[in-house]
Design an enzyme around this catalytic site. Structure first.
Site, PDB file in Angstrom:
ATOM      1  N   ALA A 160       0.844  -1.197   0.000  1.00  0.00           N
ATOM      2  CA  ALA A 160       0.000   0.000   0.000  1.00  0.00           C
ATOM      3  C   ALA A 160       0.881   1.249   0.000  1.00  0.00           C
ATOM      4  CB  ALA A 160      -0.910  -0.008   1.228  1.00  0.00           C
ATOM      5  N   SER A 161       0.418   2.278  -0.681  1.00  0.00           N
ATOM      6  CA  SER A 161       1.245   3.481  -0.887  1.00  0.00           C
ATOM      7  C   SER A 161       1.539   4.241   0.400  1.00  0.00           C
ATOM      8  CB  SER A 161       0.548   4.425  -1.870  1.00  0.00           C
ATOM      9  OG  SER A 161       0.509   3.816  -3.134  1.00  0.00           O
ATOM     10  N   GLU A 232      -8.039 -11.989  -0.426  1.00  0.00           N
ATOM     11  CA  GLU A 232      -8.461 -11.827   0.976  1.00  0.00           C
ATOM     12  C   GLU A 232      -9.048 -10.430   1.081  1.00  0.00           C
ATOM     13  OE1 GLU A 232      -8.485 -14.143   3.056  1.00  0.00           O
ATOM     14  OE2 GLU A 232      -6.940 -15.569   2.464  1.00  0.00           O
ATOM     15  N   CYS A 266      -9.775  -6.678   9.006  1.00  0.00           N
ATOM     16  CA  CYS A 266     -10.793  -7.338   8.166  1.00  0.00           C
ATOM     17  C   CYS A 266     -11.637  -8.292   8.994  1.00  0.00           C
ATOM     18  CB  CYS A 266     -10.114  -8.072   7.006  1.00  0.00           C
ATOM     19  SG  CYS A 266      -8.819  -9.184   7.562  1.00  0.00           S
TER      20      CYS A 266
HETATM   21  P1  NAP Z   1      -7.239  -1.239  -0.993  1.00  0.00           P
HETATM   22  O1  NAP Z   1      -7.511   0.173  -1.302  1.00  0.00           O
HETATM   23  O2  NAP Z   1      -7.880  -2.291  -1.796  1.00  0.00           O
HETATM   24  O3  NAP Z   1      -5.650  -1.392  -1.048  1.00  0.00           O
HETATM   25  C1  NAP Z   1      -5.019  -2.637  -0.861  1.00  0.00           C
HETATM   26  C2  NAP Z   1      -3.866  -2.746  -1.835  1.00  0.00           C
HETATM   27  O4  NAP Z   1      -4.382  -2.841  -3.157  1.00  0.00           O
HETATM   28  C3  NAP Z   1      -2.940  -1.541  -1.839  1.00  0.00           C
HETATM   29  O5  NAP Z   1      -1.625  -1.986  -2.083  1.00  0.00           O
HETATM   30  C4  NAP Z   1      -3.465  -0.710  -2.997  1.00  0.00           C
HETATM   31  O6  NAP Z   1      -2.498   0.154  -3.531  1.00  0.00           O
HETATM   32  C5  NAP Z   1      -3.835  -1.806  -3.976  1.00  0.00           C
HETATM   33  N1  NAP Z   1      -4.868  -1.460  -4.933  1.00  0.00           N
HETATM   34  C6  NAP Z   1      -5.931  -0.666  -4.785  1.00  0.00           C
HETATM   35  N2  NAP Z   1      -6.681  -0.652  -5.899  1.00  0.00           N
HETATM   36  C7  NAP Z   1      -6.065  -1.459  -6.787  1.00  0.00           C
HETATM   37  C8  NAP Z   1      -6.349  -1.860  -8.115  1.00  0.00           C
HETATM   38  N3  NAP Z   1      -7.420  -1.429  -8.757  1.00  0.00           N
HETATM   39  N4  NAP Z   1      -5.510  -2.725  -8.739  1.00  0.00           N
HETATM   40  C9  NAP Z   1      -4.413  -3.169  -8.093  1.00  0.00           C
HETATM   41  N5  NAP Z   1      -4.100  -2.827  -6.835  1.00  0.00           N
HETATM   42  C10 NAP Z   1      -4.915  -1.994  -6.184  1.00  0.00           C
HETATM   43  O7  NAP Z   1      -7.585  -1.607   0.499  1.00  0.00           O
HETATM   44  P2  NAP Z   1      -7.516  -0.684   1.763  1.00  0.00           P
HETATM   45  O8  NAP Z   1      -8.757   0.117   1.788  1.00  0.00           O
HETATM   46  O9  NAP Z   1      -6.222   0.008   1.861  1.00  0.00           O
HETATM   47  O10 NAP Z   1      -7.545  -1.822   2.898  1.00  0.00           O
HETATM   48  C11 NAP Z   1      -8.653  -2.089   3.623  1.00  0.00           C
HETATM   49  C12 NAP Z   1      -9.458  -3.251   3.067  1.00  0.00           C
HETATM   50  O11 NAP Z   1      -8.668  -4.427   3.096  1.00  0.00           O
HETATM   51  C13 NAP Z   1     -10.657  -3.545   3.913  1.00  0.00           C
HETATM   52  O12 NAP Z   1     -11.769  -3.827   3.100  1.00  0.00           O
HETATM   53  C14 NAP Z   1     -10.244  -4.771   4.693  1.00  0.00           C
HETATM   54  O13 NAP Z   1     -11.305  -5.542   5.170  1.00  0.00           O
HETATM   55  C15 NAP Z   1      -9.416  -5.486   3.689  1.00  0.00           C
HETATM   56  N6  NAP Z   1      -8.525  -6.463   4.319  1.00  0.00           N
HETATM   57  C16 NAP Z   1      -8.778  -7.785   4.157  1.00  0.00           C
HETATM   58  C17 NAP Z   1      -7.983  -8.719   4.781  1.00  0.00           C
HETATM   59  C18 NAP Z   1      -8.241 -10.207   4.636  1.00  0.00           C
HETATM   60  O14 NAP Z   1      -7.336 -10.984   4.962  1.00  0.00           O
HETATM   61  N7  NAP Z   1      -9.392 -10.636   4.170  1.00  0.00           N
HETATM   62  C19 NAP Z   1      -6.925  -8.309   5.586  1.00  0.00           C
HETATM   63  C20 NAP Z   1      -6.716  -6.942   5.725  1.00  0.00           C
HETATM   64  C21 NAP Z   1      -7.517  -6.030   5.093  1.00  0.00           C
HETATM   65  P3  NAP Z   1      -2.482   1.740  -3.126  1.00  0.00           P
HETATM   66  O15 NAP Z   1      -2.241   1.813  -1.682  1.00  0.00           O
HETATM   67  O16 NAP Z   1      -1.357   2.281  -3.937  1.00  0.00           O
HETATM   68  O17 NAP Z   1      -3.823   2.276  -3.536  1.00  0.00           O
END
Ligand code: NAP
Length: 458
Positions: A160-161, A232, A266
């Protein structure tokens, strides 16, 4: 989003980082690809030795890394240190068990398939791209990297950035521990540049931990390239309390289950579904204990709840609660942004949430709990299963029949009875429905990125 450390406690940018240019990304993919040939030729024993050395490095650096986590994403310091120690434990677990999890199997009666010998073996598949979130900036990455490298794969990390310092530490961790140079590399790139990396023919599979939209996007690309994907994603886990439960204990654990890591897990319990016979008692205890939480500087040892990691995350939470209150929900505790610097949201308990409110279906990624009153176990299950998510669940009851009934009927990747959901290296982790596909941890996790090869001999 800039690649930068922005301290959520102050809102100040501490350090900005240049994204890797295309030439640097190419160099890193090539190095990781080259290291695969070397790594797959090593023995489990050799990889285990290096993996234990990586665990030791984490333990040696625990104070520095704990502070790094707290400053980059706001997790209270005690939990940040605990995350690092958990990572070391997870790496040692795979050092100890990878060979056994990937042991070849033979058919007891190969003549049934016309063979003198037949069975299966696991082999690595190559470079795996991991796209990871900031909320457990070390644990999320290492629970992928430990098993992947022990299987003989190599890894590329797009972190994540907002956690670039964690990404840079992880970039060199395995090399410092003795693994071949390039066995694991971080790519400092924005999300918009992930697609090109995933479409590279040297990258064989991918995994994403993060939000549902990001997961869908990555899986669509992986699908079009016929590459294996593990997702996940989010969760809105139910925490069901039935009349036979130990209510005092359930209320205490509920507070931790919702508010640990500033509510940004999560597998946090997010919806508290309480039988009407014990609803008033549970709500009173829960509200009292949430009110007693110490909100403050996450570097202070006594802080229970720090800021939300990003300004946009805090604003999202504020919008979800405002929507619920405008439509008739009651904030029994909190329900506001406190008047202080940083991206704090006051720990909140909401009642009277109804289906037309965003919070009924959306994940609340911060210290906001919703409490529902239900008449019986059928209504409890209907609400518990009534979301698009299916990550984990927690059920509180002393009635064996009720316990069994919830375990059999809960649409979730896990059911924890009389305890809060947690991840353990020994147990598989993952969701159903929109919470994801595939599993991490335990034997299932290391097998995800292996070729299960059938071997038949005449
Ligand atoms: P996010 O925005 O999806 O970011 C997660 C990662 O994905 C970051 O490295 C982000 O990069 C990248 N990313 C975002 N959009 C992308 C795309 N279209 N294509 C490729 N990569 C992309 O998630 P978040 O909001 O930071 O994290 C919270 C979420 O994660 C919550 O929904 C939480 O429940 C979930 N989570 C799930 C688990 C599990 O094990 N099930 C564990 C932890 C968290 P950038 O930062 O550069 O945008």
């Amino acid at each position: 989003m800039p690649i930068a450390t922005v301290n959520p406690f102050t809102g100040q940018t501490e350090q900005e980082f240049e994204a890797h240019d295309d030439a640097e990304v190419e160099r890193r993919i090539a190095a990781t690809h080259a290291a695969y040939t070397e790594l797959r030729a090593t023995t489990f024993a050799q990889r285990a030795e290096w993996m234990r050395a990586a665990a030791q490095l984490l333990e040696d650096d625990v104070e520095m890394l704990g502070r790094m986590i707290t400053i980059e994403m706001g997790r209270p310091i005690a939990g940040a240190r605990a995350e690092i120690l958990k990572c070391a434990k997870g790496l040692r677990f795979y050092a100890d068990h990878a060979e056994e999890f990937l042991a070849p199997e033979q058919l007891a009666d190969p003549s049934s398939v016309g063979a003198s010998a037949a069975g299966t073996r696991y082999s690595p598949i190559g470079v795996v791209l991991a796209v990871m979130p900031w909320n457990y900036p070390f644990w999320q990455v290492l629970r992928f990297a430990g098993p992947a490298l022990m299987a003989g794969n190599t890894g590329l990390l797009k972190h994540a950035s907002n956690v670039p310092q964690a990404a840079l530490y992880l970039d060199t961790l395995f090399e410092r521990a003795g693994f071949p140079v390039g066995a694991f590399h971080s790519l400092l790139i924005p999300a918009s540049r992930v697609e090109k990396v995933l479409r590279d023919p040297r990258v064989k599979a991918t995994t994403l931990t993060g939000s549902e939209p990001a997961g869908r996007s990555l899986a669509a690309i992986a699908g079009s390239e016929v590459k294996h994907v593990v997702l996940e994603l989010g969760g809105s886990d139910p925490f069901v309390v039935m009349p036979s439960a130990d209510i005092e204990r359930a209320a205490s654990v509920a507070v931790t289950a919702r508010n640990q890591n500033n509510g940004q897990s999560c597998i946090a319990a997010k919806r508290f579904i309480v039988h009407t016979d014990v609803y008033d008692e549970f709500l009173r205890l829960f509200a009292e204990k949430v009110t007693a939480l110490t909100v403050g500087d996450p570097l202070d040892e006594g802080t229970d709840v720090g800021p939300v990691a990003t300004e946009s995350g805090r604003d999202e939470l504020e919008g979800q609660v405002a929507d619920a209150v405008a439509k008739g929900a009651t904030a029994v505790v909190g329900g506001y942004v406190p008047d202080r610097d940083g991206w704090f949201y006051q720990p909140t308990v909401l009642t009277g949430v109804t289906p037309e409110m965003r919070l009924h279906l959306e994940e609340a990624f911060g210290p906001v709990a919703t409490v529902y009153r239900v008449a019986d176990r059928e209504e409890a299950l209907r609400i518990a299963n009534g979301t698009t998510f299916g990550l984990s669940s927690s059920v509180w009851t002393q009635d064996a029949d009720e316990e069994d009934w919830f375990i059999r009927n809960m649409d979730a990747g896990a059911v924890f009875i009389n305890g809060m959901t947690a991840s353990y290296p020994e147990l598989p982790f993952g969701g159903v429905k929109d919470s994801g596909v595939g599993r991490e941890l335990a034997a299932a996790g290391i097998r995800e990125f292996c070729n299960l090869q059938t071997v038949w001999k005449a």
